[in-house]
Scaffold this active site. Structure first.
Site, PDB file in Angstrom:
ATOM      1  N   CYS A   2       4.911  15.541  39.877  1.00 24.93           N
ATOM      2  CA  CYS A   2       3.939  15.898  40.913  1.00 24.93           C
ATOM      3  C   CYS A   2       4.541  17.056  41.688  1.00 24.93           C
ATOM      4  O   CYS A   2       5.702  17.395  41.527  1.00 24.93           O
ATOM      5  CB  CYS A   2       3.728  14.749  41.890  1.00 24.93           C
ATOM      6  SG  CYS A   2       3.202  13.229  41.104  1.00 24.93           S
ATOM      7  N   ARG A  27       2.389  21.518  38.211  1.00 26.15           N
ATOM      8  CA  ARG A  27       3.164  20.277  38.089  1.00 26.15           C
ATOM      9  C   ARG A  27       2.266  19.039  37.976  1.00 26.15           C
ATOM     10  O   ARG A  27       2.758  17.928  37.740  1.00 26.15           O
ATOM     11  CB  ARG A  27       4.086  20.106  39.298  1.00 26.15           C
ATOM     12  CG  ARG A  27       5.098  21.215  39.456  1.00 26.15           C
ATOM     13  CD  ARG A  27       5.949  20.973  40.671  1.00 26.15           C
ATOM     14  NE  ARG A  27       6.702  19.740  40.570  1.00 26.15           N
ATOM     15  CZ  ARG A  27       7.842  19.600  39.928  1.00 26.15           C
ATOM     16  NH1 ARG A  27       8.387  20.636  39.336  1.00 26.15           N
ATOM     17  NH2 ARG A  27       8.444  18.437  39.878  1.00 26.15           N
ATOM     18  N   TRP A  75       0.333  14.077  39.572  1.00 27.03           N
ATOM     19  CA  TRP A  75       0.238  13.851  38.148  1.00 27.03           C
ATOM     20  C   TRP A  75       0.571  12.379  37.976  1.00 27.03           C
ATOM     21  O   TRP A  75       1.726  11.970  38.075  1.00 27.03           O
ATOM     22  CB  TRP A  75       1.224  14.740  37.394  1.00 27.03           C
ATOM     23  CG  TRP A  75       0.929  14.741  35.944  1.00 27.03           C
ATOM     24  CD1 TRP A  75      -0.001  15.496  35.293  1.00 27.03           C
ATOM     25  CD2 TRP A  75       1.532  13.922  34.959  1.00 27.03           C
ATOM     26  NE1 TRP A  75      -0.015  15.180  33.974  1.00 27.03           N
ATOM     27  CE2 TRP A  75       0.900  14.231  33.729  1.00 27.03           C
ATOM     28  CE3 TRP A  75       2.519  12.949  34.976  1.00 27.03           C
ATOM     29  CZ2 TRP A  75       1.253  13.598  32.544  1.00 27.03           C
ATOM     30  CZ3 TRP A  75       2.873  12.319  33.795  1.00 27.03           C
ATOM     31  CH2 TRP A  75       2.242  12.661  32.596  1.00 27.03           C
ATOM     32  N   ASN A 101       7.305  12.316  44.448  1.00 26.63           N
ATOM     33  CA  ASN A 101       7.250  12.741  43.054  1.00 26.63           C
ATOM     34  C   ASN A 101       8.290  11.927  42.311  1.00 26.63           C
ATOM     35  O   ASN A 101       9.469  12.000  42.649  1.00 26.63           O
ATOM     36  CB  ASN A 101       7.570  14.251  42.978  1.00 26.63           C
ATOM     37  CG  ASN A 101       7.908  14.712  41.570  1.00 26.63           C
ATOM     38  OD1 ASN A 101       7.387  14.168  40.611  1.00 26.63           O
ATOM     39  ND2 ASN A 101       8.762  15.705  41.464  1.00 26.63           N
ATOM     40  N   GLY A 102       7.872  11.119  41.347  1.00 29.41           N
ATOM     41  CA  GLY A 102       8.847  10.320  40.604  1.00 29.41           C
ATOM     42  C   GLY A 102       8.289   8.948  40.280  1.00 29.41           C
ATOM     43  O   GLY A 102       7.078   8.712  40.383  1.00 29.41           O
ATOM     44  N   GLU A 488       5.411  19.980  11.319  1.00 31.25           N
ATOM     45  CA  GLU A 488       5.333  20.386  12.726  1.00 31.25           C
ATOM     46  C   GLU A 488       6.002  21.755  12.935  1.00 31.25           C
ATOM     47  O   GLU A 488       5.482  22.596  13.672  1.00 31.25           O
ATOM     48  CB  GLU A 488       5.985  19.292  13.599  1.00 31.25           C
ATOM     49  CG  GLU A 488       6.122  19.603  15.077  1.00 31.25           C
ATOM     50  CD  GLU A 488       4.800  19.839  15.801  1.00 31.25           C
ATOM     51  OE1 GLU A 488       3.733  19.619  15.222  1.00 31.25           O
ATOM     52  OE2 GLU A 488       4.857  20.283  16.955  1.00 31.25           O
ATOM     53  N   LYS A 492       4.080  25.035  14.423  1.00 31.28           N
ATOM     54  CA  LYS A 492       4.536  25.774  15.608  1.00 31.28           C
ATOM     55  C   LYS A 492       4.614  27.266  15.307  1.00 31.28           C
ATOM     56  O   LYS A 492       4.192  28.091  16.105  1.00 31.28           O
ATOM     57  CB  LYS A 492       5.935  25.310  16.072  1.00 31.28           C
ATOM     58  CG  LYS A 492       6.034  23.977  16.752  1.00 31.28           C
ATOM     59  CD  LYS A 492       5.490  23.932  18.153  1.00 31.28           C
ATOM     60  CE  LYS A 492       4.030  23.566  18.141  1.00 31.28           C
ATOM     61  NZ  LYS A 492       3.664  22.196  18.111  1.00 31.28           N
ATOM     62  N   GLU A 495       1.009  28.852  14.893  1.00 30.01           N
ATOM     63  CA  GLU A 495       0.106  28.968  16.040  1.00 30.01           C
ATOM     64  C   GLU A 495       0.566  29.990  17.070  1.00 30.01           C
ATOM     65  O   GLU A 495      -0.269  30.568  17.750  1.00 30.01           O
ATOM     66  CB  GLU A 495      -0.174  27.605  16.684  1.00 30.01           C
ATOM     67  CG  GLU A 495       1.013  26.915  17.281  1.00 30.01           C
ATOM     68  CD  GLU A 495       0.670  25.522  17.796  1.00 30.01           C
ATOM     69  OE1 GLU A 495      -0.481  25.271  18.146  1.00 30.01           O
ATOM     70  OE2 GLU A 495       1.593  24.693  17.854  1.00 30.01           O
ATOM     71  N   HIS A 511       6.084  21.254  -7.493  1.00 31.62           N
ATOM     72  CA  HIS A 511       4.721  21.112  -8.007  1.00 31.62           C
ATOM     73  C   HIS A 511       3.812  22.229  -7.514  1.00 31.62           C
ATOM     74  O   HIS A 511       2.619  22.031  -7.370  1.00 31.62           O
ATOM     75  CB  HIS A 511       4.171  19.735  -7.607  1.00 31.62           C
ATOM     76  CG  HIS A 511       5.002  18.629  -8.150  1.00 31.62           C
ATOM     77  ND1 HIS A 511       4.875  18.150  -9.433  1.00 31.62           N
ATOM     78  CD2 HIS A 511       6.034  17.949  -7.592  1.00 31.62           C
ATOM     79  CE1 HIS A 511       5.764  17.196  -9.637  1.00 31.62           C
ATOM     80  NE2 HIS A 511       6.488  17.050  -8.526  1.00 31.62           N
ATOM     81  N   LYS A 610      -5.745  24.357  24.989  1.00 35.21           N
ATOM     82  CA  LYS A 610      -4.803  23.258  25.214  1.00 35.21           C
ATOM     83  C   LYS A 610      -5.445  21.920  24.899  1.00 35.21           C
ATOM     84  O   LYS A 610      -4.805  21.017  24.398  1.00 35.21           O
ATOM     85  CB  LYS A 610      -4.301  23.295  26.670  1.00 35.21           C
ATOM     86  CG  LYS A 610      -3.213  22.276  26.971  1.00 35.21           C
ATOM     87  CD  LYS A 610      -1.931  22.575  26.206  1.00 35.21           C
ATOM     88  CE  LYS A 610      -0.935  21.455  26.274  1.00 35.21           C
ATOM     89  NZ  LYS A 610       0.000  21.501  25.131  1.00 35.21           N
TER      90      LYS A 610
END
Ligand code: F6R
Length: 615
Positions: A2, A27, A75, A101-102, A488, A492, A495, A511, A610
């Site tokens: 946060c 945040r 958040w 925050n936490g 993955e 990355k 993109e 193959h 996103k």
């Protein structure tokens, strides 16, 4: 994660705090709130939504005079994002007001204790428990606010950056930190408090960054007194002159959010297992699993639905669930599953994985699975998101907001949650020996520091990136647990650098893809010591004999691959099932550096969003 802001001085606090909150919205942005002291009383306003929603709420609800105030952009971690759970939070007397925050891990036991002592709670948050704990200490010990905060924090387990004030002593703000950042801006007869320096950079360049386990009493027109929370020792304030600009501060000094998020992985993974992984007692505690254990234990099959990077995390979980908990797993692209008339049997458990919790195809797949009677469990990052609400139960990843479009910390924290679930089920089902179980818990707890070590390869990866940045095609190969990591790594690179890349199971190379190999083709091969090492070394020999350029991701101290590869990047040794958490790090860095060298927009690659809320 946060954002917190505070002001005490001679100016109007409201515009400073509001502007500061907007700068801290990166945040967290699911709710926001402000508390101002107008000379007589506290004026508090808060709302679900963004800081702009708070502005409209404030204009209808409160006056904005006052030169003392605190503000918060949230958040969510405990309690869904709504008006009540938003910060600031009052204590029961209405005298104290706090922002936080936490995560307070032992908030449930503290809440029970305080309830016995007559305290009541309006929100679901751990923060409201903390402010009442401070009030309780202050009353019982008859102390000043600073001392009460110190005593209370010594009873707390978890992470925090807090700012609190008392309307009966409106000349001070008390702040403290453990595990969450907190900066104090020192102006002329005025002080600022914030999660980073961005809210006060235009007022002062002088700042104190509190260290973990430190608290500060900030006195209007006087000074800042810093002390250690545990030992009560006074600490000399170290005032730094800030050399960085606003944008750099928001990105924590990194050039891009993606790089910041790559580097956040040690702490993000720790936040994911915090309070859940209890190594000494050999326990994994996850409310969403504990409450639905019978459904998981009776499951004939787990069906994972997800998209993109989250689908790759699902593929890793297939190996973990089958290997450790002996539960058959199918991993489905949500977009295929939803239109495929899938067979869902009684006793199937569906796990939906999504960072944003808003991906349209995943949401539709969940609805379909539910309509056919499946129990659906969500693994999401964003608290209170559509997928988190639509699923029957779930576990959050607690990775903090991911701003870079290319997912990085979402991937490793999703794997962490899925590993915890698999281990818990394996233990309950008796499919893992006690010693293997315990060593998994121990190794998982060491992953953050091993990720830290893996990140040390950054300069070396940058050098390799420079050599291959102009390649037009890349191949990524891995076996077993590291096959999804190869997928993955290729995603990355595609993109953010727009270079064509393919991920393949190493043995499948023969193959088809082997036809592509020549001296212009860089091939990233994940060849950790645990996990079909000899087989992968044979694959590397095959590439070598066709002149492909080999970048090996190897375990520290590797000998065989080093002899064959053009370059190797080392990661620390760990259990085979946990290797994806380490091998993925150099692949993230490789794609990042290549994209930067090609001058691409790393945080906002073309054509991507996103959160994909359309199908
Ligand atoms: C890749 C990436 C996407 C997402 C995918 C699913 O870096 O970010 O592939 O993983 O769009 O998004 P979530 O996890 O939000 O459902």
């Amino acid at each position: 994660m946060c954002g917190i802001v505070g002001y005490i001085g001679h100016r109007e606090a409201y515009p400073i705090i509001m502007k500061g909150l907007k700068r801290l919205e990166y945040r967290g942005y699911d709710s926001a709130g402000i508390a101002l002291f107008d000379g007589n009383d506290i004026k508090l306003s808060k709302t679900k939504g963004k800081v702009s929603d708070l502005e409209s709420r404030v204009s209808q609800e409160i006056t904005t005079e006052g030169s003392l105030g605190i503000g918060h952009t949230r958040w969510a971690t405990h309690g869904v994002p709504n008006d009540i759970n938003s910060h600031p939070h009052y204590s029961n007397s209405g005298n104290l007001v706090i922002i936080h925050n936490g995560i307070i891990e032992n908030y449930e036991s503290l809440r029970t204790e305080l309830t016995k002592r007559g305290y009541s709670f309006t929100s679901d948050t751990d923060t409201e428990v903390l402010v009442n704990l401070i009030e309780d200490v202050k009353k019982n010990e008859d102390t000043k606010l600073g001392k009460a905060v110190q005593i209370a924090l010594n009873q707390v387990v978890g992470a925090y950056a807090i700012a609190v004030f008392d309307k009966t002593k409106p000349n001070e703000i008390v702040v403290a930190r453990l595990g969450s950042p907190l900066a104090i801006g020192i102006g002329d007869d005025e002080f600022f408090v914030a999660s980073d320096a961005s809210p006060f950079i235009e007022y002062t360049k002088n700042a104190i960054y509190l260290e973990d386990e430190q608290m500060a009493i900030i006195r209007r027109g006087k000074d800042v007194k810093i002390r250690k929370i545990k030992s009560d020792t006074l600490v000399d304030p170290y005032v730094q002159e800030l050399q960085i600009n606003l944008e750099q501060i928001e990105k924590g000094g990194y050039d891009h959010f993606m790089l910041k998020e790559i580097y956040e992985q040690p702490s993000a993974i720790k936040d994911t297992y915090r309070g859940r992984l209890r190594v000494k007692s050999g326990i994994i505690k996850m409310a969403g699993i504990d409450d639905n254990l019978d459904k998981f234990l009776k499951a004939n099959r787990i069906i994972v639905v997800a998209c993109g990077t989250s689908w790759h995390a699902g593929l890793v979980s297939e190996y973990i669930f089958e290997d450790l908990a002996r539960i058959p797993v199918e991993v489905e692209y949500a977009s295929e599953f939803r239109y495929r008339n899938p067979v869902i049997n009684k006793g199937d458990v569906v796990i939906a994985i999504s960072q944003s919790g808003e991906t349209a195809d995943t949401l539709a797949a969940i609805k379909l699975a539910k309509s056919r009677g499946a129990f659906v469990f969500g693994v999401c990052n964003v608290v209170g998101s559509s997928i988190a609400r639509e699923t029957d139960a779930g576990a959050y990843t607690h990775a903090g907001p991911e701003i870079g479009v290319a997912s990085t910390k979402a991937f490793t924290t999703q794997i962490t949650v899925l590993t915890l679930i698999a281990l818990k089920l394996a233990k309950e089902k008796g499919t893992i020996t006690q010693s293997a179980y315990q060593s998994h818990l121990e190794e998982l707890s060491l992953i953050p520091e091993k990720v830290e070590t893996a990140l040390k390869s950054d300069a070396h990866v940058q050098m390799i990136s420079d050599i291959y940045k102009d390649a037009r095609n890349f191949l990524y190969l891995g076996r077993g647990y590291n096959f999804p990591v190869a997928l993955e790594g290729a995603l990355k690179l595609k993109e953010i650098s727009y270079i064509h890349a393919e991920g393949y199971p190493a043995a499948e190379m023969k193959h088809g893809p082997i036809a592509l190999i020549d001296e212009n083709m860089p091939i990233v091969v994940i060849a950790t010591r645990k996990g079909h090492y000899d087989k992968v070394v044979s694959n590397i020999e095959e590439i070598k004999s066709r002149s492909g350029k080999i970048i090996g991701i190897v375990t520290e101290g590797d000998v065989s691959v080093k002899k064959l590869a053009d370059h190797v990047i080392e990661v620390p040794e760990t259990l085979e099932s946990l290797t994806p958490l380490l091998t993925t790090i150099p692949l993230q860095l490789l794609s990042y550096h290549i994209a930067v060298m090609l001058d691409k927009n790393v945080d906002q690659p073309r054509n991507l969003a996103k959160s994909v809320t359309v199908e």
